[in-house]
Design a protein around this motif. Structure first.
Motif, PDB file in Angstrom:
ATOM      1  N   VAL A  14       0.990  -1.031  -0.116  1.00 58.91           N
ATOM      2  CA  VAL A  14      -0.026  -0.032  -0.042  1.00 58.91           C
ATOM      3  C   VAL A  14       0.814   0.842  -0.149  1.00 58.91           C
ATOM      4  O   VAL A  14       0.063   2.566  -0.085  1.00 58.91           O
ATOM      5  CB  VAL A  14      -1.209  -0.516   1.332  1.00 58.91           C
ATOM      6  CG1 VAL A  14      -1.660   1.310   1.023  1.00 58.91           C
ATOM      7  CG2 VAL A  14      -1.640  -1.375   1.085  1.00 58.91           C
ATOM      8  N   GLY A  15       2.248   1.362   0.836  1.00 60.88           N
ATOM      9  CA  GLY A  15       2.642   2.065   0.371  1.00 60.88           C
ATOM     10  C   GLY A  15       2.909   2.966   2.150  1.00 60.88           C
ATOM     11  O   GLY A  15       2.703   2.214   3.209  1.00 60.88           O
ATOM     12  N   VAL A  16       3.383   4.072   2.538  1.00 59.42           N
ATOM     13  CA  VAL A  16       3.811   4.191   3.618  1.00 59.42           C
ATOM     14  C   VAL A  16       2.054   5.405   3.979  1.00 59.42           C
ATOM     15  O   VAL A  16       2.110   6.180   4.110  1.00 59.42           O
ATOM     16  CB  VAL A  16       4.103   6.218   3.398  1.00 59.42           C
ATOM     17  CG1 VAL A  16       6.076   5.777   3.282  1.00 59.42           C
ATOM     18  CG2 VAL A  16       3.553   6.603   2.364  1.00 59.42           C
ATOM     19  N   VAL A  17       1.638   3.981   4.470  1.00 61.85           N
ATOM     20  CA  VAL A  17       0.172   4.419   5.480  1.00 61.85           C
ATOM     21  C   VAL A  17       0.467   3.791   7.149  1.00 61.85           C
ATOM     22  O   VAL A  17       0.786   3.166   7.182  1.00 61.85           O
ATOM     23  CB  VAL A  17      -0.895   4.219   4.727  1.00 61.85           C
ATOM     24  CG1 VAL A  17      -1.005   4.298   3.343  1.00 61.85           C
ATOM     25  CG2 VAL A  17      -0.564   2.322   4.619  1.00 61.85           C
ATOM     26  N   GLY A  21       1.617   0.720   9.772  1.00 63.74           N
ATOM     27  CA  GLY A  21       2.585   1.371  10.444  1.00 63.74           C
ATOM     28  C   GLY A  21       3.804   2.192   9.846  1.00 63.74           C
ATOM     29  O   GLY A  21       4.693   2.485  10.329  1.00 63.74           O
ATOM     30  N   GLY A  22       3.587   2.476   8.836  1.00 63.97           N
ATOM     31  CA  GLY A  22       4.127   4.162   8.734  1.00 63.97           C
ATOM     32  C   GLY A  22       4.576   3.675   7.516  1.00 63.97           C
ATOM     33  O   GLY A  22       4.846   2.806   6.331  1.00 63.97           O
ATOM     34  N   SER A  23       6.355   3.959   7.758  1.00 58.63           N
ATOM     35  CA  SER A  23       7.538   3.299   6.893  1.00 58.63           C
ATOM     36  C   SER A  23       8.756   2.017   7.755  1.00 58.63           C
ATOM     37  O   SER A  23       8.007   1.605   8.910  1.00 58.63           O
ATOM     38  CB  SER A  23       8.120   4.903   6.325  1.00 58.63           C
ATOM     39  OG  SER A  23       8.182   5.122   7.627  1.00 58.63           O
ATOM     40  N   ILE A  24       9.051   2.067   7.495  1.00 60.32           N
ATOM     41  CA  ILE A  24      10.640   1.650   7.811  1.00 60.32           C
ATOM     42  C   ILE A  24      11.220   2.231   8.410  1.00 60.32           C
ATOM     43  O   ILE A  24      12.552   2.615   7.401  1.00 60.32           O
ATOM     44  CB  ILE A  24      11.393   0.241   7.554  1.00 60.32           C
ATOM     45  CG1 ILE A  24       9.654  -0.678   7.385  1.00 60.32           C
ATOM     46  CG2 ILE A  24      12.612  -0.775   8.415  1.00 60.32           C
ATOM     47  CD1 ILE A  24       9.447  -1.766   7.970  1.00 60.32           C
ATOM     48  N   MET A  25      12.268   2.304   9.823  1.00 58.01           N
ATOM     49  CA  MET A  25      13.052   3.609  10.362  1.00 58.01           C
ATOM     50  C   MET A  25      13.985   3.006   9.667  1.00 58.01           C
ATOM     51  O   MET A  25      14.297   1.751  10.331  1.00 58.01           O
ATOM     52  CB  MET A  25      13.112   4.069  11.879  1.00 58.01           C
ATOM     53  CG  MET A  25      11.492   4.730  11.940  1.00 58.01           C
ATOM     54  SD  MET A  25      11.339   5.090  13.799  1.00 58.01           S
ATOM     55  CE  MET A  25      11.161   3.749  14.643  1.00 58.01           C
ATOM     56  N   PRO A  26      15.431   3.979   9.035  1.00 58.07           N
ATOM     57  CA  PRO A  26      16.616   3.253   8.620  1.00 58.07           C
ATOM     58  C   PRO A  26      16.984   3.507   9.959  1.00 58.07           C
ATOM     59  O   PRO A  26      17.131   4.020  10.935  1.00 58.07           O
ATOM     60  CB  PRO A  26      16.868   4.675   7.896  1.00 58.07           C
ATOM     61  CG  PRO A  26      16.075   5.028   7.456  1.00 58.07           C
ATOM     62  CD  PRO A  26      15.145   5.124   8.695  1.00 58.07           C
ATOM     63  N   PRO A  27      18.500   2.517   9.889  1.00 61.88           N
ATOM     64  CA  PRO A  27      19.811   2.494  11.070  1.00 61.88           C
ATOM     65  C   PRO A  27      20.298   4.311  11.558  1.00 61.88           C
ATOM     66  O   PRO A  27      20.057   3.661  13.171  1.00 61.88           O
ATOM     67  CB  PRO A  27      20.451   2.013  11.267  1.00 61.88           C
ATOM     68  CG  PRO A  27      19.893   1.263   9.286  1.00 61.88           C
ATOM     69  CD  PRO A  27      19.091   1.731   8.913  1.00 61.88           C
ATOM     70  N   GLU A  28      19.930   4.114  10.731  1.00 62.80           N
ATOM     71  CA  GLU A  28      20.629   5.922  11.945  1.00 62.80           C
ATOM     72  C   GLU A  28      19.476   6.504  12.394  1.00 62.80           C
ATOM     73  O   GLU A  28      19.790   7.472  13.347  1.00 62.80           O
ATOM     74  CB  GLU A  28      21.190   6.947  10.532  1.00 62.80           C
ATOM     75  CG  GLU A  28      20.250   7.269   8.905  1.00 62.80           C
ATOM     76  CD  GLU A  28      20.694   6.214   8.124  1.00 62.80           C
ATOM     77  OE1 GLU A  28      20.286   5.235   8.254  1.00 62.80           O
ATOM     78  OE2 GLU A  28      21.050   6.158   7.172  1.00 62.80           O
ATOM     79  N   GLN A 329      -3.938  -1.825  -2.551  1.00 63.42           N
ATOM     80  CA  GLN A 329      -5.916  -1.103  -2.803  1.00 63.42           C
ATOM     81  C   GLN A 329      -6.355  -1.887  -3.698  1.00 63.42           C
ATOM     82  O   GLN A 329      -5.495  -1.669  -4.902  1.00 63.42           O
ATOM     83  CB  GLN A 329      -5.143   0.480  -2.957  1.00 63.42           C
ATOM     84  CG  GLN A 329      -4.059   1.071  -1.619  1.00 63.42           C
ATOM     85  CD  GLN A 329      -4.109   2.463  -1.696  1.00 63.42           C
ATOM     86  OE1 GLN A 329      -3.291   2.894  -2.470  1.00 63.42           O
ATOM     87  NE2 GLN A 329      -5.085   3.243  -1.403  1.00 63.42           N
ATOM     88  N   ARG A 330      -6.960  -1.030  -3.747  1.00 59.62           N
ATOM     89  CA  ARG A 330      -8.363  -1.255  -4.928  1.00 59.62           C
ATOM     90  C   ARG A 330      -9.021  -0.450  -5.429  1.00 59.62           C
ATOM     91  O   ARG A 330      -9.802  -0.230  -4.221  1.00 59.62           O
ATOM     92  CB  ARG A 330      -9.298  -2.590  -3.917  1.00 59.62           C
ATOM     93  CG  ARG A 330      -9.720  -3.702  -5.171  1.00 59.62           C
ATOM     94  CD  ARG A 330     -10.666  -4.964  -4.355  1.00 59.62           C
ATOM     95  NE  ARG A 330     -10.842  -4.445  -2.908  1.00 59.62           N
ATOM     96  CZ  ARG A 330     -11.934  -3.790  -2.210  1.00 59.62           C
ATOM     97  NH1 ARG A 330     -13.058  -3.639  -3.483  1.00 59.62           N
ATOM     98  NH2 ARG A 330     -12.728  -3.910  -1.431  1.00 59.62           N
ATOM     99  N   PRO A 331      -8.722   0.472  -5.959  1.00 56.79           N
ATOM    100  CA  PRO A 331      -9.396   1.588  -5.852  1.00 56.79           C
ATOM    101  C   PRO A 331     -10.734   1.123  -7.127  1.00 56.79           C
ATOM    102  O   PRO A 331     -11.988   2.296  -7.375  1.00 56.79           O
ATOM    103  CB  PRO A 331      -8.211   2.080  -7.485  1.00 56.79           C
ATOM    104  CG  PRO A 331      -6.897   1.097  -7.154  1.00 56.79           C
ATOM    105  CD  PRO A 331      -7.360  -0.230  -7.268  1.00 56.79           C
ATOM    106  N   LEU A 336      -6.623  -3.268  -9.055  1.00 54.45           N
ATOM    107  CA  LEU A 336      -5.156  -3.246  -7.734  1.00 54.45           C
ATOM    108  C   LEU A 336      -4.674  -2.501  -8.262  1.00 54.45           C
ATOM    109  O   LEU A 336      -3.905  -2.405  -9.352  1.00 54.45           O
ATOM    110  CB  LEU A 336      -5.205  -4.811  -7.362  1.00 54.45           C
ATOM    111  CG  LEU A 336      -6.056  -6.406  -7.431  1.00 54.45           C
ATOM    112  CD1 LEU A 336      -5.118  -7.269  -7.282  1.00 54.45           C
ATOM    113  CD2 LEU A 336      -6.658  -5.758  -5.897  1.00 54.45           C
ATOM    114  N   LEU A 337      -4.379  -1.495  -7.056  1.00 50.61           N
ATOM    115  CA  LEU A 337      -2.880  -0.493  -7.693  1.00 50.61           C
ATOM    116  C   LEU A 337      -2.109  -1.408  -6.571  1.00 50.61           C
ATOM    117  O   LEU A 337      -2.009  -1.804  -4.825  1.00 50.61           O
ATOM    118  CB  LEU A 337      -3.710   1.220  -6.926  1.00 50.61           C
ATOM    119  CG  LEU A 337      -2.196   1.826  -6.356  1.00 50.61           C
ATOM    120  CD1 LEU A 337      -1.411   1.410  -7.998  1.00 50.61           C
ATOM    121  CD2 LEU A 337      -3.050   3.471  -5.947  1.00 50.61           C
ATOM    122  N   ILE A 338      -0.385  -1.683  -6.891  1.00 45.65           N
ATOM    123  CA  ILE A 338       0.225  -2.032  -5.362  1.00 45.65           C
ATOM    124  C   ILE A 338       1.461  -0.547  -5.534  1.00 45.65           C
ATOM    125  O   ILE A 338       2.055  -0.732  -6.664  1.00 45.65           O
ATOM    126  CB  ILE A 338       0.533  -3.501  -6.477  1.00 45.65           C
ATOM    127  CG1 ILE A 338      -0.567  -4.140  -6.219  1.00 45.65           C
ATOM    128  CG2 ILE A 338       2.049  -3.826  -5.660  1.00 45.65           C
ATOM    129  CD1 ILE A 338      -0.101  -5.568  -7.264  1.00 45.65           C
TER     130      ILE A 338
END
Ligand SMILES: *Cc1c(COP(=O)(O)O)cnc(C)c1O
Length: 360
Positions: A14-17, A21-28, A329-331, A336-338
């Motif tokens: 879906v993306g950054v939703v 859980g939003g996004s994945i935080m990078p190690p820094e 997503q199913r617009p 389908l939107l991927i």
């Protein structure tokens, strides 16, 4: 840890939703949060220092970190409605002596109106420039613009800003999910919006609970006391020292990262999924780049529901029922939107394989 809670991590198509859980935080970013977690500092001072640093990095007159983009809408609205008057700020959501009307174009309904209304705002809806001009009066406290709706409303960003300036009404631009390409992070403050909002936990990959409020020095100074740790309308919107450190590290990283290389990686993922569906009869899998928000390569998969006797909803449900569950997503009908943006490791191959099993 997730397994011990009976939770199964999912493939995020879906993306950054926020809901996934939003996004994945990078190690820094994680490292900065961990470092910050070991010491005590006066939080209001840290909030100001981090805000100043972010303002410098993003070429904004001033900045502050909020508890998500939605809280930036609230505290920014509180500042505009109370016009930087500390006494008035304390009376919100009361409307006595408050400029409580917020003007918004009809096509700019964002679903985040509550974030303004909790400050006592009354939303005034307009469609044309003439309606907007006529709606401005002594009670008008702010004009709200939803950045990704630019192409849908009659009044475009630059014109909107110009009207606000001419009539002395502060303008707010919610650009929460529009930090791609990175120049967007300073484009709207430069355009003249008095307040501009971005999510910290979306493209920036900072902590999910952060947002950025950028803009006019006086309005940022007026927004700060509307939020935790100051007692007021936003006392429930807390940003901790760990989040402050994390979102600053995220902004610093985002400005340095090789966006061209990331783009190439996303193109490869898109090609991979399209390739998996190449021989599926009656199925088209196209590359798609949305306008303004999340402006990155996606895949759209389309087919004729009647001809195939298969609804997009059924496919989406099957993707969710699999192991690991895949969210897409199913617009619309037969569509389908991927988003491949937040996929990790070999997840694009898993998604391609599963789609071929269901549609091939
Ligand atoms: C995601 C989003 C928000 C809310 O952002 P949070 O950081 O989750 O609070 C607000 N407005 C728009 C347009 C968004 O896309």
């Amino acid at each position: 840890m997730y397994a011990s809670l009976g939770l199964k991590p999912v493939i995020n198509g879906v993306g950054v939703v926020t809901v996934l859980g939003g996004s994945i935080m990078p190690p820094e970013v994680v490292r900065a949060m961990e470092e910050a977690s070991r010491y005590f500092v006066p939080l209001p001072e840290m909030e100001k220092k981090v805000g100043a640093r972010i303002a410098e990095l993003l070429h904004a007159p001033a900045a502050m970190v909020t508890c998500g983009a939605a809280s930036a809408i609230s505290v920014g609205t509180a500042a505009c409605l109370s016009q930087g008057n500390a006494k008035k700020l304390r009376t919100l959501p009361g409307r006595d002596g408050i400029k409580y009307e917020v003007i918004q174009q009809k096509s700019h309904r964002s679903g985040y109106e509550h974030q303004m209304e909790l400050c006592g705002a009354k939303i005034v809806t307009v469609e044309t420039r003439a309606e907007l001009e006529a709606a401005i009066n002594d009670r008008t406290g702010m004009m709200f613009f939803l950045n990704k709706a630019e192409n849908h409303g009659q009044i475009k960003a630059e014109e909107f800003v110009k009207i606000g300036k001419a009539r002395g009404v502060p303008t707010m631009n919610d650009a929460a999910s529009d930090a791609v390409p990175k120049e967007r992070l300073w484009q709207y403050t430069k355009m003249g919006f008095d307040l501009v909002i971005f999510s910290g936990g979306k493209a920036l990959r900072g902590p999910q609970t952060t947002g950025l409020l950028l803009g006019r020095q006086d309005l940022i100074e007026a927004s700060l006391p509307a939020m935790s740790p100051f007692g007021g309308i936003g006392r429930g919107m807390k940003v901790g020292k760990e989040e402050l450190a994390g979102v600053l590290a995220a902004v610093e990283r985002y400005l340095k990262v090789d966006h061209a290389a990331e783009w190439k990686e996303l193109e490869a993922r898109v090609s991979h999924i399209r390739g998996a569906l190449k021989n599926a009869k009656g199925i088209t899998a196209d590359r798609h780049i949305p306008e303004i928000a999340n402006e990155l390569p996606h895949v759209t998969v389309e087919w004729d529901e009647e001809k195939r006797g298969l609804a997009a909803q059924q496919v989406a449900e099957k993707l969710l029922a699999g192991d690991p569950p895949i969210h897409v997503q199913r617009p619309g009908k037969g569509k389908l939107l991927i988003s491949v943006w937040m996929m990790r490791g070999d997840e694009p191959s898993i998604v391609g394989r599963r789609l071929r099993e269901l549609l091939g």
